[in-house]
Design a protein around this motif. Sequence first.
Motif, PDB file in Angstrom:
ATOM      1  N   ARG A  34       0.850  -1.190   0.000  1.00 28.27           N
ATOM      2  CA  ARG A  34       0.000   0.000   0.000  1.00 28.27           C
ATOM      3  C   ARG A  34       0.882   1.234   0.000  1.00 28.27           C
ATOM      4  O   ARG A  34       2.023   1.197   0.445  1.00 28.27           O
ATOM      5  CB  ARG A  34      -0.923   0.002   1.203  1.00 28.27           C
ATOM      6  CG  ARG A  34      -0.174   0.103   2.511  1.00 28.27           C
ATOM      7  CD  ARG A  34      -1.073   0.104   3.700  1.00 28.27           C
ATOM      8  NE  ARG A  34      -0.257   0.200   4.907  1.00 28.27           N
ATOM      9  CZ  ARG A  34      -0.689  -0.038   6.104  1.00 28.27           C
ATOM     10  NH1 ARG A  34      -1.942  -0.402   6.281  1.00 28.27           N
ATOM     11  NH2 ARG A  34       0.104   0.085   7.140  1.00 28.27           N
ATOM     12  N   ILE A  35       0.324   2.325  -0.476  1.00 25.12           N
ATOM     13  CA  ILE A  35       1.031   3.598  -0.434  1.00 25.12           C
ATOM     14  C   ILE A  35       0.706   4.235   0.912  1.00 25.12           C
ATOM     15  O   ILE A  35      -0.442   4.568   1.191  1.00 25.12           O
ATOM     16  CB  ILE A  35       0.630   4.495  -1.604  1.00 25.12           C
ATOM     17  CG1 ILE A  35       1.137   3.869  -2.894  1.00 25.12           C
ATOM     18  CG2 ILE A  35       1.167   5.908  -1.421  1.00 25.12           C
ATOM     19  CD1 ILE A  35       0.807   4.616  -4.140  1.00 25.12           C
TER      20      ILE A  35
ATOM     21  N   GLU B 109      -6.355   8.533   0.791  1.00 27.26           N
ATOM     22  CA  GLU B 109      -7.058   8.966  -0.417  1.00 27.26           C
ATOM     23  C   GLU B 109      -6.482  10.259  -0.992  1.00 27.26           C
ATOM     24  O   GLU B 109      -6.418  10.426  -2.209  1.00 27.26           O
ATOM     25  CB  GLU B 109      -8.555   9.158  -0.125  1.00 27.26           C
ATOM     26  CG  GLU B 109      -9.309   7.880   0.161  1.00 27.26           C
ATOM     27  CD  GLU B 109      -9.182   7.441   1.610  1.00 27.26           C
ATOM     28  OE1 GLU B 109      -8.986   8.288   2.512  1.00 27.26           O
ATOM     29  OE2 GLU B 109      -9.249   6.213   1.841  1.00 27.26           O
TER      30      GLU B 109
ATOM     31  N   MET C 267      -3.350   9.339  -2.928  1.00 30.07           N
ATOM     32  CA  MET C 267      -3.662   8.668  -4.192  1.00 30.07           C
ATOM     33  C   MET C 267      -4.232   9.667  -5.207  1.00 30.07           C
ATOM     34  O   MET C 267      -3.873   9.628  -6.387  1.00 30.07           O
ATOM     35  CB  MET C 267      -4.660   7.531  -3.959  1.00 30.07           C
ATOM     36  CG  MET C 267      -4.076   6.350  -3.221  1.00 30.07           C
ATOM     37  SD  MET C 267      -2.723   5.555  -4.105  1.00 30.07           S
ATOM     38  CE  MET C 267      -3.622   4.643  -5.324  1.00 30.07           C
TER      39      MET C 267
ATOM     40  N   LYS D  38      -2.555  10.570  -8.850  1.00 30.86           N
ATOM     41  CA  LYS D  38      -3.286  10.428 -10.113  1.00 30.86           C
ATOM     42  C   LYS D  38      -3.332  11.742 -10.880  1.00 30.86           C
ATOM     43  O   LYS D  38      -3.423  11.754 -12.102  1.00 30.86           O
ATOM     44  CB  LYS D  38      -4.688   9.893  -9.849  1.00 30.86           C
ATOM     45  CG  LYS D  38      -4.654   8.433  -9.442  1.00 30.86           C
ATOM     46  CD  LYS D  38      -6.008   7.879  -9.163  1.00 30.86           C
ATOM     47  CE  LYS D  38      -5.856   6.408  -8.750  1.00 30.86           C
ATOM     48  NZ  LYS D  38      -7.106   5.814  -8.359  1.00 30.86           N
TER      49      LYS D  38
ATOM     50  N   THR E 118      -1.784  -0.505  -9.682  1.00 28.42           N
ATOM     51  CA  THR E 118      -2.745   0.429  -9.076  1.00 28.42           C
ATOM     52  C   THR E 118      -2.774   1.787  -9.754  1.00 28.42           C
ATOM     53  O   THR E 118      -3.844   2.375  -9.892  1.00 28.42           O
ATOM     54  CB  THR E 118      -2.438   0.659  -7.583  1.00 28.42           C
ATOM     55  OG1 THR E 118      -1.113   1.106  -7.438  1.00 28.42           O
ATOM     56  CG2 THR E 118      -2.665  -0.603  -6.791  1.00 28.42           C
ATOM     57  N   LEU E 119      -1.630   2.290 -10.172  1.00 29.62           N
ATOM     58  CA  LEU E 119      -1.580   3.632 -10.755  1.00 29.62           C
ATOM     59  C   LEU E 119      -1.410   3.630 -12.267  1.00 29.62           C
ATOM     60  O   LEU E 119      -1.451   4.684 -12.893  1.00 29.62           O
ATOM     61  CB  LEU E 119      -0.429   4.426 -10.115  1.00 29.62           C
ATOM     62  CG  LEU E 119      -0.551   4.674  -8.613  1.00 29.62           C
ATOM     63  CD1 LEU E 119       0.718   5.281  -8.073  1.00 29.62           C
ATOM     64  CD2 LEU E 119      -1.737   5.556  -8.303  1.00 29.62           C
TER      65      LEU E 119
END
Length: 178
Positions: A18-19, A79, A82, A86, A172-173
Amino acid sequence: MSEEAQKQWSEHKMLQPRIEKVVVNLNIGKSGEPLEKAVSVLNEISGQTPYKAKAKKSIRDWGIRQGEPIACVVTLRREKGMAFLKKVLPVIDNKIPKRAFDEIGNFAFGLKEHIDIPGIKYDPEIGIFGMDVCIAVNRPGQRIKIRRKQTKHIGKKHLLTPEESMEYVRQTLGVEIV
């Protein structure tokens, strides 16, 4: 690696990377009005109030005194982190060099101009700033290694490798590792 990793991560939730945090650093090198402008830029980009980092030692040739604020930093978690990634990754064409990853899976990249981020307009009064973005990637349970009370050792199987971190970031990214 990807199918094997996906299977392992789905079977054992504690192995899922996880980040943990995204740290954005805008180093100006001097205090005063330029630093205040940088703080406003970082506040606009991240949506959080940055703190001012102070110089650790005096450098006479550069005109920096110890304890003088010379940079602004913001830490984004979960969040917010993330969402920031993005927003920022298309600026570097969703490509991260393999050498950007360290031995425990963390990675970093830089942006030359903050105005390349979508939604940010150029303001001649503020100017253009570059920034460093550092991302900490780990697994659940890593905190026991760094906590103040009762620190414990983490086994080799639970440590995150750079390859696993690259695979996680790729999935994920949607980042391409070059």
